[in-house]
Structure formats: structure tokens, C-alpha cells
Design a protein around this motif. Structure first.
Motif, PDB file in Angstrom:
ATOM      1  N   ALA A 160       2.716   4.106   0.324  1.00 13.56           N
ATOM      2  CA  ALA A 160       1.843   5.182   0.815  1.00 13.56           C
ATOM      3  C   ALA A 160       2.401   5.819   2.083  1.00 13.56           C
ATOM      4  N   LEU A 161       3.233   5.056   2.831  1.00  9.32           N
ATOM      5  CA  LEU A 161       3.750   5.595   4.086  1.00  9.32           C
ATOM      6  C   LEU A 161       4.779   6.694   3.878  1.00  9.32           C
ATOM      7  N   MET A 171      -0.544   9.355  -2.103  1.00  8.58           N
ATOM      8  CA  MET A 171      -1.180   9.515  -0.796  1.00  8.58           C
ATOM      9  C   MET A 171      -1.050  10.954  -0.292  1.00  8.58           C
ATOM     10  N   PHE A 188      -9.803  10.955  -1.254  1.00 12.50           N
ATOM     11  CA  PHE A 188      -9.256   9.662  -0.831  1.00 12.50           C
ATOM     12  C   PHE A 188      -9.771   8.530  -1.708  1.00 12.50           C
ATOM     13  N   LEU A 192      -7.593   5.784  -3.707  1.00 13.70           N
ATOM     14  CA  LEU A 192      -7.783   4.343  -3.488  1.00 13.70           C
ATOM     15  C   LEU A 192      -7.952   3.622  -4.820  1.00 13.70           C
ATOM     16  N   TYR A 195      -4.639   3.377  -6.692  1.00 18.06           N
ATOM     17  CA  TYR A 195      -3.775   2.311  -6.162  1.00 18.06           C
ATOM     18  C   TYR A 195      -4.274   0.950  -6.628  1.00 18.06           C
TER      19      TYR A 195
ATOM     20  N   VAL B  68      -3.133   2.708   5.261  1.00 18.22           N
ATOM     21  CA  VAL B  68      -3.088   4.065   5.814  1.00 18.22           C
ATOM     22  C   VAL B  68      -4.087   4.963   5.065  1.00 18.22           C
ATOM     23  N   LEU B  69      -4.254   4.702   3.777  1.00 12.83           N
ATOM     24  CA  LEU B  69      -5.228   5.468   2.989  1.00 12.83           C
ATOM     25  C   LEU B  69      -6.654   5.082   3.385  1.00 12.83           C
ATOM     26  N   GLN B  70      -6.859   3.795   3.673  1.00 15.89           N
ATOM     27  CA  GLN B  70      -8.184   3.346   4.113  1.00 15.89           C
ATOM     28  C   GLN B  70      -8.542   3.974   5.456  1.00 15.89           C
ATOM     29  N   PHE B  72      -7.518   6.927   6.573  1.00 13.86           N
ATOM     30  CA  PHE B  72      -7.924   8.303   6.276  1.00 13.86           C
ATOM     31  C   PHE B  72      -9.327   8.337   5.690  1.00 13.86           C
TER      32      PHE B  72
END
Lengths: 221, 221
Positions: A160-161, A171, A188, A192, A195, B68-70, B72
Motif C-alpha cells: 500500500a505504501l 491504495m 477506503f 480495506l 485487501y 496506511v489505509l486504516q 486514511f
């Protein structure tokens, strides 16, 4: 806009993103496995010229953040004339970072192989390379597969980075869609869930299958 | 590109202030995680199997989706429903929740490692549930958990750079800002990397010492 309408309109973009995530994940996983083998064996070597670089590598990549390493590769290497495509930088940083964690698993897995196996290989006068490849590594692999399952999930989460260096992964798409619709929970939340499904229903079952496969292969079922 | 020492010293005070913020963020996030994680672990031990199932899936969900998604999600979803969270609050909730899922697994492992005889002894002395947990089980579950807890303390510290994506003024955020202002990325990102190494490598050693101390204190060595 109802959630079904949202999915109908933006679903394809989420899937495009998922595809990029999956490719980054696979390439990084291959790189991480190769790096961890080289560095894990290096750390166990009796030759200091092999051992110290491996120790330094592992400590460096485990000692600082993946995000920091990603930005160092992306912003700093070009200053020294080394420019990689952002896609390459993405999986390179991931693979190098998770490879350092994997190296410790390789080391632990090899050290957990009973001494008798080493001695038996010696007494059959196998060459060191053959001993490692045919006798030690297959058993070490079986020892370290369960922790590798966790590491591979960490790798998936790490992908995701790469969105932060503008690789259009899942992402990235979620952020774009959020930016244009302002439907944060939907954009989002969908990412989630995607993923989670990818990790829980594809990656984890595959690792479990691999464990069973290796157990059978080594005749320990 | 040449390393510029003058620039390095010029930006150093800002970087050190940001390092302080990074440490505060890691400390706050970890405090939340340590408490919340215990609740998540204990909730999985109640006789209500539906609660156990829900908490179990929740923990799995948090553990297999990107932090990182969490971050956001927490930051952007609040305002959609009229709850405005500052970057710090949203960041602490997200990172605290993420690590509480990991810590709950550590606690769970620790509690499960306490021999069955201890539970039976508590029952035969007719100790209350809270006495059983707080006087008998948790003190014994602690030493095996210390190593895992320490690893996640270092882990949370290394994950704080992700908070920069929503504008928490920690190290990575400062490096991005300085890089953008001066068009020099070499020094700020390198300093971030070095600071992370300087803090996380010694802390790993300190945690080992602390682990031994706890074991000795509880008379386990």
C-alpha cells in the motif's frame, strides 16, 4: 449515490488498482525470497567477509522504516545517477526490506535443523553446496513456512505504501476516488475489504497449501 | 550531488523537534494499544462464543489490511458523518487500534502458555474471576509476552512515518516539508534514516535486557 451505484461506477478502477497491487506483491515476494536466502546464508557463514555485510544489511533494513527506505530509493538514488522507474522502485524497496526480515527466518529455520542431519550429510561426503541444497534447506523450509505466512501478509500490507510514490495500486485508486467523490467510507472501506479478501482468501490459503505440500514432499505427513 | 554539512546543521533543530514528536506519537499509540489489546484478548476468552467470533475476525481484519489505509479511513470517514478529528487524534486511534490487534495476539499466547494446573488450582481455591486473572494468570502470562510486546514497541516506532500522510508533524513529515522548501531531499531523508537506526537498534538491545530483568524479578530464572 447508493453503494451499488458507487461500485458500478468505480468498481473497475478498484480492480485495476488491485491488479497493480497483485503484480507489486508477486515481484516483491520473489525478490524478498531471493534476498532472504542470500542474506540468511550469509549471516550463518563462517567467513567474516560474507557474514558482516549480511549482518549490516539485515540491521539496516530492519532498523528503519519501509516508508523511509522507499523514499530514500525514490528521491535520493536519482541524485547519484541511479534512476529507476517508480514501479521498479516500489517492489525493490518492498523486496529489500522484507528480505531482511526473511533472512532472520532463514537463519532460524536452518539452525533448527537437527545436528544429526548435518553429520549424516558429512559422513556421506556430500559437497557443502549439495548438503545445503539437498538436505538442509528443504527441512529448513518446512521449519520456517509458518512464520513466512505472516511475513507475506506484512509484504502485502507494505504494497500500500507504493501509492505514496504514485504507483497506481489499490491504495492509490482509493485515494483518487475519495478525492473526486468525497465518499470516504465507501472508497477506503472498499479498498480495506479488498485487501482483507486478498489476504484471507488467496494468500493465506496458498501458504497453508504450500505447508501441506512441503510436509508431504518430505514424507512427514 | 554533494552532501552539504551546512544545510544539515541548519535543518537539524527542526529534525530533532520532529524526532520528539515521533517518540510522543509512538508512546501514545503504544499506550492505547497496550490497554485496548488486553480487552481484545480477554474478549476472546468470554463464554459468549458470538463475541469471541466477532473479536477474532476483527483482529484478523486489522492485522491483514494496510495500516496506511486504516489511517486514511479513520481520518476521512469521521468528517463524512460530522465528526472532525485532528490528524493527531485520528493517527493515534488508527495506529493504537492496529497495534492493539497485534498485542492481543501476544497476550493471548501468553495466557495460553500458563499451565492448566494454575487454572484448576484457582478454581479449587474458589478464587473470583478477577482474582484468577489479575493475581494468578496475568503475572505468569507477562514474562513470555514481554519479548513480543517489546518487538511491537519498536514496530510502532518504525510505523510512525505513515502518520505523515495525514499531516502529523513527525519526522517524515518534517523531512518532506524541508525537502519541498529547499529542493534538497538527500540530507533530510538520510537524517531520518539515521535517526531511526540510532533509536531502534539500541532499543532492541534494551528490550532484551528488560526481558531478562522481568524474568528474574518474577523468579523465573
Amino acid at each position: 449515490m447508493s453503494y451499488t451505484e458507487f461500485l458500478a461506477e468505480y468498481g473497475p478502477r478498484f480492480l485495476d488498482g488491485l491488479q497493480v497491487t497483485a503484480i507489486q506483491f508477486l515481484l516483491a515476494a520473489v525478490l524478498a525470497v531471493m534476498v532472504s536466502l542470500v542474506m540468511g546464508l550469509g549471516k550463518l557463514s563462517s567467513n567474516p567477509a560474507l557474514r558482516w555485510p549480511a549482518v549490516a544489511y539485515i540491521e539496516f533494513f530492519r532498523g528503519s522504516s519501509l516508508l523511509v527506505q522507499l523514499f530514500l530509493l525514490f528521491y535520493v538514488l536519482p541524485l547519484f545517477g541511479l534512476t529507476f522507474d517508480k514501479y521498479v522502485t516500489g517492489f525493490l524497496a518492498l523486496g529489500l526490506n522484507l528480505g531482511a526480515y526473511g533472512a532472520e527466518l532463514v537463519r532460524g529455520g536452518i539452525q533448527a535443523v537437527p545436528r544429526g542431519q548435518w553429520e549424516a550429510a558429512y559422513s556421506l561426503s556430500m559437497s557443502p553446496a549439495k548438503r545445503m541444497w539437498r538436505i538442509i534447506l528443504p527441512q529448513a523450509l518446512l521449519n520456517m513456512l509458518p512464520p513466512w505466512g505472516n511475513l507475506i501478509i506484512e509484504l502485502l500490507k507494505g504494497t500500500a505504501l507504493v501509492a505514496l510514490i504514485a504507483v497506481p495500486d489499490l491504495m492509490f485508486e482509493a485515494r483518487q476516488i475519495n478525492g473526486s467523490t468525497f465518499l470516504s467510507a465507501q472508497s477506503f472501506g472498499t479498498a480495506l475489504i479488498m485487501y482483507f479478501v486478498f489476504a484471507r482468501f488467496i494468500v493465506t490459503p496458498f501458504m497453508r497449501w504450500l505447508e501441506r505440500f512441503m510436509t508431504r514432499k518430505l514424507g512427514r505427513a | 550531488m554533494e552532501w552539504n554539512w551546512e544545510f544539515t546543521w541548519e535543518i537539524m533543530p527542526r529534525m530533532l523537534v520532529a524526532t520528539g514528536n515521533t517518540l510522543i506519537a509512538a508512546g501514545l499509540g503504544y499506550s492505547i494499544a497496550i490497554v485496548l489489546g488486553l480487552f481484545l484478548a480477554l474478549a476472546q476468552r468470554t463464554p459468549i462464543s458470538l463475541l469471541t467470533l466477532i473479536v477474532r475476525e476483527f483482529v484478523e481484519f486489522i492485522r491483514s489490511t494496510p495500516l496506511v489505509l486504516q489511517i486514511f479511513f479513520v481520518y476521512y470517514v469521521g468528517p463524512q458523518y460530522g465528526i472532525d478529528l485532528s490528524p493527531w487524534v485520528a493517527g493515534m486511534i488508527a495506529i493504537g487500534l492496529h497495534y492493539s490487534a497485534y498485542l492481543s495476539e501476544v497476550y493471548r499466547g501468553g495466557i495460553e502458555s500458563v499451565p492448566v494446573g494454575q487454572w484448576e488450582a484457582c478454581r479449587s481455591l474458589s478464587l473470583s474471576t478477577s482474582d484468577t486473572y489479575f493475581r494468578i494468570i496475568i503475572p505468569q502470562a507477562l514474562p513470555p509476552s514481554v519479548a513480543g510486546m517489546g518487538n511491537y514497541l519498536v514496530g510502532i516506532f518504525k510505523d510512525t512515518p505513515m502518520l505523515s500522510v495525514i499531516g502529523v508533524a513527525e519526522l517524515m513529515h518534517a523531512a518532506n516539508a524541508i525537502g519541498g522548501q529547499h529542493y534538497r531531499y538527500l540530507e533530510p531523508y538520510t537524517i531520518v534514516g539515521v535517526i531511526f537506526l540510532l533509536i531502534s537498534l539500541p532499543s532492541a538491545g534494551v528490550i532484551r535486557v528488560f526481558e531478562t530483568w522481568v524474568r528474574r524479578k518474577l523468579g523465573m530464572i
